[in-house]
Design a protein around this motif. Structure first.
Motif, PDB file in Angstrom:
ATOM      1  N   ARG A 326       0.849   1.180   1.789  1.00  0.00           N
ATOM      2  CA  ARG A 326       0.595  -0.158   1.639  1.00  0.00           C
ATOM      3  C   ARG A 326      -0.515  -0.537   0.649  1.00  0.00           C
ATOM      4  N   LYS A 327      -1.404   0.180   0.256  1.00  0.00           N
ATOM      5  CA  LYS A 327      -2.578  -0.358  -0.779  1.00  0.00           C
ATOM      6  C   LYS A 327      -1.469  -0.302  -2.287  1.00  0.00           C
ATOM      7  N   TYR A 330       0.306  -3.305  -2.340  1.00  0.00           N
ATOM      8  CA  TYR A 330      -0.374  -4.524  -2.740  1.00  0.00           C
ATOM      9  C   TYR A 330      -0.701  -4.503  -4.127  1.00  0.00           C
ATOM     10  N   TYR A 334      -0.037  -7.569  -6.694  1.00  0.00           N
ATOM     11  CA  TYR A 334      -0.875  -8.416  -7.206  1.00  0.00           C
ATOM     12  C   TYR A 334      -1.193  -7.925  -8.824  1.00  0.00           C
TER      13      TYR A 334
END
Length: 347
Positions: A326-327, A330, A334
Motif C-alpha cells: 500500500r505504501k 501511495y 502522490y
C-alpha cells in the motif's frame, strides 16, 4: 515491487521473523533481495551499490525454512540501491559481537543515504539514527506507562535507586537484547558489585523497578503503522512465559509462547505510544508489556512472528507485506509529495 531486507549476515540468519517476511514477499510475486550489513559500497559519483542475494519473482514458492536454505546457498550479485522501491532494515545492532562493532551502525548509516536518494526505508532511517539505542527512545515516552528507572554508570546512584525501590530492582545493559546480562536484584543477592561490574563493561546500566507480575511473563504486542496487527479477528499479541526459576521472558533464554487476550491496560499503552511512533515514521514496532506497564519498545528489529505460528495464531507476515504494498501505491500516486516518515507510518 523491489524490496531488499537488510540482515546482520545472511550466513548466520535464523528462520525467524525476517525470513518469514522475505518468504511472504517472494510468494506474493515481488522481486526480493537480502543483504548483510557488510554489503554496501558508497561511490562519490554514483548511487550506493549493494551485494545481495536475489530471490527472483516467478521462481517457485518456498516455506520459510526452504527460503533460508536457498538464501544461504545462492551466489550474490550487485544491484544499484536506487533501483529498489523499499529497503527494510532488519539487522539488530545490539546483537553484534565485539569483533563486529563496525556493523552496529552500518545498516542505519547507509539506510539514511539510500533514503535520501528517494527509496522508501523502513523503519525511517533518520529516526532510527536518533533512536539508535531504543531503550533511550523508550525513556522519552510518558512516565506513567513505564516502571521507574535510572540510567547511569555510577554505582552510588544505582544503590540509591535500589534502596528507593525497597531493595528490589532489575539491572540490564542500555545496549542489549535477548535477555543477556539482565539480573533481578533483591536483598538476598550476594554478588551485586560483580554484577554491576559485568554489565558496566557493556556501557551504561539501566536500573528498573521490579514488577512482581513478571513471574507470569510479559506480552509482546506487534504494531504496524501504530496499530495492533490483526488478521481474521485475531490480534498480534503473544504472552511469553518464563521457564521455571527464571524471571526473564525472552525466548532466547527458554521462555515459551502462549496466547493471551488484549486487555484495556494494553490498549491504553498502545493509544499513548502510537501517536509518537506514527510521527516518527516507525512502521513495524514491538511493545513488551507487563500488566499496565510498558517495559521495553523494540524499534530496530522487532520479532516474534515465528512464535505466533507455534501457538496457532495467524501468519502475520502477510499483514506486513500488504502494508508495504500500500505504501508503494501511495508513493506512486502522490508522486514524491510524501516524506519518508509520513509514508513509512501511513496505513
Amino acid at each position: 515491487m523491489k524490496i531488499c531486507f537488510v540482515l546482520s549476515a545472511i550466513a548466520t540468519e535464523g528462520c525467524g521473523t525476517s525470513v518469514r517476511m522475505i518468504t511472504e514477499a517472494h510468494n506474493r510475486n515481488h522481486d526480493v533481495y537480502a543483504c548483510g550489513v557488510g554489503g554496501f559500497t558508497f561511490h562519490s559519483d554514483k548511487p550506493i551499490d549493494i551485494e545481495v542475494v536475489h530471490i527472483a519473482k516467478n521462481s517457485k514458492e518456498r516455506s520459510a525454512q526452504e527460503m533460508l536454505e536457498y538464501m544461504q546457498q545462492k551466489e550474490t550479485e550487485i544491484i544499484n540501491s536506487t533501483d529498489l522501491d523499499v529497503l527494510f532494515l532488519r539487522n539488530n545492532p545490539t546483537e553484534e559481537e565485539d569483533n563486529r562493532q563496525w556493523a552496529e551502525f552500518s545498516g542505519i548509516g547507509f539506510g539514511q543515504l539510500i533514503q535520501d536518494s528517494g527509496v522508501l526505508v523502513l523503519n525511517d532511517a533518520h529516526t532510527l539514527a536518533n533512536a539508535f539505542i531504543d531503550k533511550l527512545y523508550f525513556e522519552s515516552l510518558p512516565e506513567y506507562i513505564k516502571p521507574k528507572s535510572i540510567i547511569t554508570r555510577d554505582i552510588d546512584k544505582l544503590m540509591e535507586f535500589y534502596e528507593e525501590m525497597g531493595q528490589q530492582m532489575v539491572l540490564k545493559p542500555l545496549e542489549g537484547s535477548g535477555g543477556q546480562n539482565v539480573f533481578m536484584i533483591d536483598k538476598h543477592e550476594k554478588n551485586l558489585n560483580q554484577i554491576i561490574e559485568t554489565i558496566s563493561q557493556e556501557g551504561y546500566i539501566i536500573a528498573q523497578q521490579f514488577l512482581p507480575d513478571v513471574k507470569h511473563g510479559d506480552v509482546r504486542v506487534l504494531l504496524l503503522n501504530g496499530k495492533i496487527m490483526e488478521k481474521d479477528g485475531v490480534k498480534g499479541i503473544l504472552r511469553r512465559v518464563p521457564s521455571e526459576g527464571e524471571f526473564r521472558s525472552n525466548m532466547s533464554v527458554g521462555a515459551t509462547a502462549a496466547t493471551t487476550e488484549l486487555t484495556q491496560a494494553m490498549q491504553d499503552i498502545v493509544d499513548i505510544v502510537s501517536p509518537k511512533i506514527i510521527k516518527d515514521g516507525l512502521f513495524f514496532v514491538g511493545l513488551d508489556i507487563i500488566d499496565d506497564k510498558l517495559i521495553e519498545i523494540n524499534l530496530l528489529s522487532p520479532g516474534g512472528l515465528d512464535y505466533f505460528e507455534e501457538v496457532g495464531l495467524p501468519d502475520f507476515s502477510s499483514n506486513v507485506i500488504e502494508a508495504i504494498e500500500r505504501k508503494i501505491h501511495y508513493r506512486d500516486k502522490y508522486k514524491g509529495e510524501l516524506s519518508n516518515k509520513t509514508l513509512a507510518s501511513m496505513d
